[in-house]
Scaffold this motif. Sequence first.
Motif, PDB file in Angstrom:
ATOM      1  N   ARG A   1      55.489  15.482 -24.249  1.00 31.11           N
ATOM      2  CA  ARG A   1      55.464  14.154 -24.412  1.00 31.11           C
ATOM      3  C   ARG A   1      55.823  13.485 -23.180  1.00 31.11           C
ATOM      4  N   TYR A   2      55.026  12.749 -22.615  1.00 34.17           N
ATOM      5  CA  TYR A   2      55.272  12.017 -21.364  1.00 34.17           C
ATOM      6  C   TYR A   2      54.303  10.825 -21.135  1.00 34.17           C
TER       7      TYR A   2
ATOM      8  N   GLU B   1      49.990   7.476 -22.417  1.00 30.15           N
ATOM      9  CA  GLU B   1      51.155   8.363 -22.911  1.00 30.15           C
ATOM     10  C   GLU B   1      50.564   9.489 -23.392  1.00 30.15           C
ATOM     11  N   PHE B   2      51.101  10.746 -23.197  1.00 29.97           N
ATOM     12  CA  PHE B   2      50.708  12.104 -23.602  1.00 29.97           C
ATOM     13  C   PHE B   2      51.608  12.606 -24.720  1.00 29.97           C
ATOM     14  N   ASP B   3      51.035  13.387 -25.706  1.00 27.70           N
ATOM     15  CA  ASP B   3      51.992  13.963 -26.434  1.00 27.70           C
ATOM     16  C   ASP B   3      51.490  15.298 -27.274  1.00 27.70           C
ATOM     17  N   THR B   4      52.084  16.092 -28.057  1.00 29.31           N
ATOM     18  CA  THR B   4      51.592  17.042 -28.556  1.00 29.31           C
ATOM     19  C   THR B   4      50.769  17.029 -29.722  1.00 29.31           C
ATOM     20  N   TYR B   5      50.140  17.830 -30.229  1.00 27.14           N
ATOM     21  CA  TYR B   5      49.010  17.885 -31.287  1.00 27.14           C
ATOM     22  C   TYR B   5      49.793  17.576 -32.643  1.00 27.14           C
ATOM     23  N   ASP B   6      51.131  18.332 -32.645  1.00 25.77           N
ATOM     24  CA  ASP B   6      51.908  18.136 -33.817  1.00 25.77           C
ATOM     25  C   ASP B   6      52.325  16.392 -33.857  1.00 25.77           C
ATOM     26  N   ASN B   7      53.015  16.308 -32.958  1.00 29.49           N
ATOM     27  CA  ASN B   7      53.578  14.801 -32.682  1.00 29.49           C
ATOM     28  C   ASN B   7      52.281  13.856 -33.178  1.00 29.49           C
ATOM     29  N   ILE B   8      51.241  13.837 -32.634  1.00 30.49           N
ATOM     30  CA  ILE B   8      49.988  13.087 -32.874  1.00 30.49           C
ATOM     31  C   ILE B   8      49.765  13.018 -34.238  1.00 30.49           C
TER      32      ILE B   8
END
Length: 323
Positions: free
Chosen positions: A180-181, A200-207
Motif C-alpha cells: 500500500r502506498y 492510492e495503491f493497495d493489495t488485492y486482499d486489502n481492496i
Amino acid sequence: MRCEGKMARIHCKITPLSVYLVVLATYSTLMMLACLENEQLERMAKEHEQETAAPLEEDMTIVRDRRSQHGRWLRSVDDFFRRMGTLETTCSKMVSLGGTYCRRALDNNKVVCLDEDVTLKSNNCTVYSFGIGADTTFDDQMNYYGCDVFMFDPTVNPEAIVSTNLEHERFHLLGLDIYRYNRTHLNVYPDGINENITGEFDTYDNIRRRLGHESRPVHYLKMDIENSEWRVLPDLAKGGKLEGVRQLAIEIHTMDIIRAPTHQVLPLLRHYWQVLEHLTRLGFLRAWYRPNLVVETMYHVPGENRSIATCFEVLYLRRGPVY
C-alpha cells in the motif's frame, strides 16, 4: 559279425578320487548355470530399466517443462511469443465487449467466454476491472449484462470518465500492487491541460476487505496495470486469492526487452514465463490471444527485418487441473 563266448563283465571300482571328481563336476555345472541365470537376470533388469527410464525421463521433462522452472525450452524470442500464442483451451461462445477505435484498430475491448462451465450468470456475477484509462465501454457492457462491476484506476480524473452507469460500477481512484502506498501522477490531456492526480495503491486482499468482499467471489478479473502484473501475479497466485475467478483477462506487457541488452532479453522472457506458469498451476488455461500492434511497443529482432509485438491481450479460463 558273430560273437561267441561269454559276455564280458565290466567292473567299476569306486575310489575317493572319483567321488571328488563327480562332485566337482556337478558343483561346477550348478555354478555355471547359476552364473548364467544371474547374468540373464541382470541383462533383463538392465533392459527393463532402459525401457522404463525413457518414458519416466520424458514424463519428468514434461512436468519440468510445464512448470518451466528454468525455461530451458526458451532459446529465442520467437519461442516465447509462439508459445504464448498457442492456445491451451477453446471457447465456443466468445464475445467481444467494449473498446474504441484508435488508429483504425479496435482498442481496450475485452473478450468474455459464455461456455457453460465458465459462464458469468447474469445478476449473479462480480467483475473487478483494474486499469480503465478513462475508457469504460467494456465495464458499461458488463454492467448491462447484469454483473456488478467495480472499476479501479489511480491515474485518471473521475470527472473525465464517461460512463452511463458510473453509479453502479463504483469507480475507485485506487490501483493494484503488492503493498500500500500513495503516488502522484501527472496527467496530460489532449487539450494541453496538465493535472496532478494523487493515486492510492493497495493489495488485492486489502481492496476486497475495504469493499467488504472477503467472502464474495470475483468471477471475472480484468487487469491492465501497465507492467505491474509481473509483481502482482505471483502474489495473486498465493493463498487462494484467485479462488472463484472463472475468467482472467490480462494485458501483458513485455516491452522491457526493447531496451534491455541483448544478453538480458532471454532471461527476462524466462522470468515472465515463470510468472505466468503460476496461473497454469492454478488451472488457468489460455483461451484467447491478441497482440497489440502499437509501434512504440514493437521489438525489432536483431539482424532481421521484422518486429514482434511485445504487448498482448490474453484471456485465461479456469478449467485445467491444479498442480
